[in-house]
Scaffold this active site. Sequence first.
Site, PDB file in Angstrom:
ATOM      1  N   ASP A   1       0.812  -1.220   0.000  1.00 33.52           N
ATOM      2  CA  ASP A   1       0.000   0.000   0.000  1.00 33.52           C
ATOM      3  C   ASP A   1       0.846   1.271   0.000  1.00 33.52           C
ATOM      4  OD1 ASP A   1      -2.135  -1.681   0.141  1.00 33.52           O
ATOM      5  OD2 ASP A   1      -2.988  -0.834   1.976  1.00 33.52           O
TER       6      ASP A   1
ATOM      7  N   HIS B   1      -5.030   9.460   0.707  1.00 32.37           N
ATOM      8  CA  HIS B   1      -5.070   8.563   1.867  1.00 32.37           C
ATOM      9  C   HIS B   1      -5.865   9.155   3.037  1.00 32.37           C
ATOM     10  CE1 HIS B   1      -3.564   5.619   4.820  1.00 32.37           C
ATOM     11  NE2 HIS B   1      -3.234   4.885   3.784  1.00 32.37           N
TER      12      HIS B   1
ATOM     13  N   HIS C   1      -6.099   3.255  -4.060  1.00 30.43           N
ATOM     14  CA  HIS C   1      -6.000   3.479  -2.604  1.00 30.43           C
ATOM     15  C   HIS C   1      -6.302   4.936  -2.263  1.00 30.43           C
ATOM     16  CE1 HIS C   1      -5.110   2.015   1.307  1.00 30.43           C
ATOM     17  NE2 HIS C   1      -3.941   2.612   1.474  1.00 30.43           N
TER      18      HIS C   1
ATOM     19  N   HIS D   1       3.726  -2.450   3.093  1.00 34.79           N
ATOM     20  CA  HIS D   1       3.750  -1.093   2.537  1.00 34.79           C
ATOM     21  C   HIS D   1       5.050  -0.854   1.783  1.00 34.79           C
ATOM     22  CE1 HIS D   1       0.784  -0.906   5.794  1.00 34.79           C
ATOM     23  NE2 HIS D   1       0.236   0.115   5.151  1.00 34.79           N
TER      24      HIS D   1
END
Length: 289
Positions: free
Chosen positions: A109, A164, A160, A254
């Site tokens: 991510d 964020h 995503h 990540h």
Amino acid sequence: MTKDQLPPRLLTRRRALLAGAAAVGAAGTAGLFTTFAGDEPVRRATTPSPSPAPVAGPQARTAHKPSSYRLEPLMGYGPPRAAPRRTPVRRAPMLQVSGRGRRMVLTFDDGPDARYTPHMLDTLREYDIRAMFFVCGEMVAENPDLVARMADEGHVVGNHTWSHPLLTRLRRREIREEMERTSDIIEESCGERPAWFRAPYGAWNRAAFQIGAELGMDPLAWTVDTLDWTTPGTRTIVDRVENGAAPGVVVLSHDAGGDRSQSVQALRFYLPRLLDSGYHLTVPVRHYV
């Protein structure tokens, strides 16, 4: 000598010549309009020619003017196109993948990040493994070449959001803007819109599921969280992946959002070990309900 005085044999020959000329003229006229290349009709652009002089004998019946209905069968060939399937609106994200054998999915991510993502891509390429990268639009804007590389090397690029945010605190219009804007820039970078999305912090709500479906995306969460964003140490990240490994598991790591050097090192350790243990690391296939 009049027509009635012609010998029967001459009269028959004359009628045959006139019928043959009419048939040749009709075939030539048809050839001016349509020829075939492969399975598709190709219409030629032709310059109208002067009308031929009338031929003696009985006049042909006047052809009906073409209509859209009469021409419809000539408009195209092949089976009709199926209507695109509508992505279902789910009430919860998918947490694992289905399939036979010891299948697992690795997901990353918050990227792409020029400091860490290339190293992860190098490791995945070394072992010929496909993974999923849920990217943020603002990071894609800075590193579009990395998104293109992800797609070129067979990885799945997911949405995503742009910046964020915590979606549960946003208005519906703001959620759509975050998601749609990210899908647009992903398409600009790799030529294809994303088919998967993941809510930041795993915070989903009804609006996120509905908007994601409207944009053609399925929601995917995770089964094993490495918590690598807390920088717990390479050894700890490796242990969390190996201890949580099981058929259908989705692993969350990540490649951006902070110092991800531990995540880079951990991938180099646990990836070959998972393969040696018989796990098949792959990407999910979408299923419609």
